[in-house]
Design an enzyme around this catalytic site. Structure first.
Site, PDB file in Angstrom:
ATOM      1  N   LYS A 202       0.948  -1.074   0.054  1.00  0.00           N
ATOM      2  CA  LYS A 202       0.084  -0.136   0.007  1.00  0.00           C
ATOM      3  C   LYS A 202       0.953   1.255   0.058  1.00  0.00           C
ATOM      4  O   LYS A 202       1.873   1.478   0.819  1.00  0.00           O
ATOM      5  CB  LYS A 202      -1.002   0.074   1.354  1.00  0.00           C
ATOM      6  CG  LYS A 202      -1.624   1.470   1.443  1.00  0.00           C
ATOM      7  CD  LYS A 202      -2.491   1.259   2.561  1.00  0.00           C
ATOM      8  CE  LYS A 202      -3.502   2.791   2.852  1.00  0.00           C
ATOM      9  NZ  LYS A 202      -4.370   2.604   3.952  1.00  0.00           N
ATOM     10  N   GLU A 251      -9.513  11.032  12.691  1.00  0.00           N
ATOM     11  CA  GLU A 251      -8.470   9.909  13.461  1.00  0.00           C
ATOM     12  C   GLU A 251      -7.706  10.103  14.542  1.00  0.00           C
ATOM     13  O   GLU A 251      -6.927  11.104  14.549  1.00  0.00           O
ATOM     14  CB  GLU A 251      -7.695   9.561  12.019  1.00  0.00           C
ATOM     15  CG  GLU A 251      -6.923   8.211  12.457  1.00  0.00           C
ATOM     16  CD  GLU A 251      -6.113   7.835  11.107  1.00  0.00           C
ATOM     17  OE1 GLU A 251      -5.272   6.782  11.118  1.00  0.00           O
ATOM     18  OE2 GLU A 251      -6.328   8.465  10.121  1.00  0.00           O
ATOM     19  N   GLU A 285      -7.823  -2.284   2.692  1.00  0.00           N
ATOM     20  CA  GLU A 285      -7.061  -1.299   3.269  1.00  0.00           C
ATOM     21  C   GLU A 285      -7.321  -1.218   4.747  1.00  0.00           C
ATOM     22  O   GLU A 285      -6.161  -0.950   5.510  1.00  0.00           O
ATOM     23  CB  GLU A 285      -7.359   0.055   2.534  1.00  0.00           C
ATOM     24  CG  GLU A 285      -6.956   1.190   2.652  1.00  0.00           C
ATOM     25  CD  GLU A 285      -7.290   2.506   1.950  1.00  0.00           C
ATOM     26  OE1 GLU A 285      -6.810   3.517   2.188  1.00  0.00           O
ATOM     27  OE2 GLU A 285      -8.125   2.266   0.940  1.00  0.00           O
ATOM     28  N   GLU A 420     -11.452  10.225  -4.550  1.00  0.00           N
ATOM     29  CA  GLU A 420     -11.548  10.369  -3.438  1.00  0.00           C
ATOM     30  C   GLU A 420     -10.686  11.632  -2.720  1.00  0.00           C
ATOM     31  O   GLU A 420     -11.305  12.413  -1.625  1.00  0.00           O
ATOM     32  CB  GLU A 420     -10.759   8.987  -2.925  1.00  0.00           C
ATOM     33  CG  GLU A 420     -10.956   9.187  -1.302  1.00  0.00           C
ATOM     34  CD  GLU A 420      -9.990   7.783  -0.803  1.00  0.00           C
ATOM     35  OE1 GLU A 420      -9.590   7.803   0.363  1.00  0.00           O
ATOM     36  OE2 GLU A 420     -10.282   6.684  -1.284  1.00  0.00           O
TER      37      GLU A 420
END
Length: 446
Positions: A202, A251, A285, A420
């Protein structure tokens, strides 16, 4: 409320109580006096200073607002040992800290250990004035080094006398983004080739967009709009007089309370018209992030960290997959040790972490300010919380630089990933022309 605050500033008893707390302390020791301001549902944005360092943290859905003005003590660092340096400095502050109640330090750092402009790469500060409103209980904490209490007390009224002007600047027409978008898609395709070759699983790639206006952008106005748009997020800011770094993040990087540690494993994004969070790409993910967060925390824990099943988490118009990870850490573990172990998570850098970092460095990844670094609040007892600095804008006069990123994994579609980042940039684009005017908050004048 502002009248009560000014009375506390001017009262001779305030300096006398600080001097009593400082008796026998080393000249460099922090001294903090906390005073109640009474009850009010108050935010502090109207007092955001025009030309002094400041920190702002708010959780609207928790009725929690903090504004810190000026630095009583601060330390900066950079390079691979930057967080260890802040850890040592904070331990020194805490060892001699004189206080009559809760007291806090603020911290922030960049994604890359070598980025030093326009904000310090890593900064830890005990604020001179901390204004708090938590569940309607308002307070002020005055802090200064023990050796310069009187000088500091003389400076405090000046910082409150010149609040920043909240304004709504008219934005200039945006330049076409076509070439920048094509270049970013090229980077996505390069990442996909290396993922397919098995070199990395990733890669998180960031995009930036600059917005210009006819007059300076107002951090207070942008923050005011974010409070309305993102009530379930942490709304944050740090300013140094020339630049303001503002944003709203969903987050948490890590929180330490006693021997309990909590962290977020957050990845996968959906928005109106996008792929569902249940799609394989989003689940994959998110699973990578859970795996990495648990592995990073494990060396500090007596038993393996536990991750909750992934749940949908709203952040304005966006939805994410989030798992809460919790564990009990061994005695003596510090918050900065946990931050060092976790940063950067695969949610902001990639996986495996070392391979992803090497890829980003080789491909000249650029991230301004503290975007995808972290911003934190620490208690004098060593507890605290760091949040990942996402959905951010770096304000400098008439210019705002917005940043957002997307995680590239096997099966990613470059056009979808571009969409996104555009959806994420929309958080700050919507906040740059706010309708909220913080100066109208009458509760501060009570």
């Amino acid at each position: 409320m502002i009248h009560t605050l000014r009375r506390c500033l001017s009262a001779p008893a305030t300096l006398a109580r600080l001097e009593a707390l400082a008796a026998g302390a080393p000249a460099s020791a922090p001294v903090s006096l906390r005073l109640s301001l009474g009850r009010a549902e108050s935010d502090w944005l109207p007092l955001l200073p025009a030309d002094a360092p400041y920190w702002y943290r708010a959780r609207p859905d928790h009725h929690e607002y903090r504004l810190a003005i000026g630095h009583a003590l601060h330390v900066t660092s950079a390079g691979p040992n930057r967080l260890a340096a802040l850890d040592n400095a904070f331990a020194g502050f805490c060892r001699d800290w004189r206080r009559n109640g809760p007291a806090f330090a603020f911290a922030g750092f960049a994604f890359d250990a070598g980025n030093n402009a326009p904000l310090p790469n890593a900064l830890l500060a005990i604020p001179a004035i901390l204004l708090e409103s938590v569940a309607g209980e308002c307070s002020v904490t005055f802090s200064a080094p023990a050796g310069r209490l009187a000088q500091s007390a003389a400076e405090w009224p000046q910082w409150l006398a010149t609040p920043a002007i909240a304004s709504t600047p008219r934005q200039r027409p945006s330049r076409p983004e076509t070439l920048a978008e094509r270049a970013w898609i090229g980077r996505v395709n390069a990442a996909l080739r290396d993922i397919e070759a098995g070199r990395v699983d990733k890669i998180v790639l960031a995009r930036s967009r600059k917005i210009e206006a006819d007059s300076p952008f107002s951090a207070a106005s942008v923050l005011g709009q974010l409070l309305t748009q993102q009530p379930a997020s942490l709304v944050y800011a740090h300013g140094n007089g020339q630049h303001s770094f503002v944003g709203a993040t969903p987050e948490r990087l890590v929180r330490l309370a006693g021997n309990r540690v909590d962290a977020d494993a957050l990845a996968g994004t959906s928005w109106p018209g996008s792929l569902a969070l249940s799609e394989t790409k989003n689940r994959h993910e998110q699973a990578l992030v859970v795996q990495a967060v648990c592995a990073a925390l494990a060396p500090f824990c007596a038993t393996p960290p536990l991750a909750e099943p992934a749940q949908e988490h709203a952040a304005g118009q966006l939805l994410h997959l989030r798992s809460r990870v919790a564990a009990t850490v061994r005695p003596g573990t510090t918050l900065f040790e946990l931050v060092r172990a976790l940063h950067p998570t695969p949610a902001i850098g990639g996986f495996p972490v070392a391979a992803a970092q090497a890829w980003l460095a080789a491909h000249n990844e650029q991230r301004s300010g503290w975007y995808s670094g972290a911003i934190g609040l620490l208690t004098a007892e060593g507890d605290g919380e760091f949040s990942v600095a996402l959905r951010s804008a770096l304000l400098a006069g008439n210019t705002a630089e917005l940043q957002a990123g997307a995680g590239i994994v096997a099966g990613s579609d470059a056009a979808h990933e571009l969409a996104e980042t555009t959806a994420k940039l929309g958080t700050l684009l919507a906040a740059l022309a706010p309708s909220i005017r913080p100066e109208s908050d009458d509760s501060l004048r009570a």
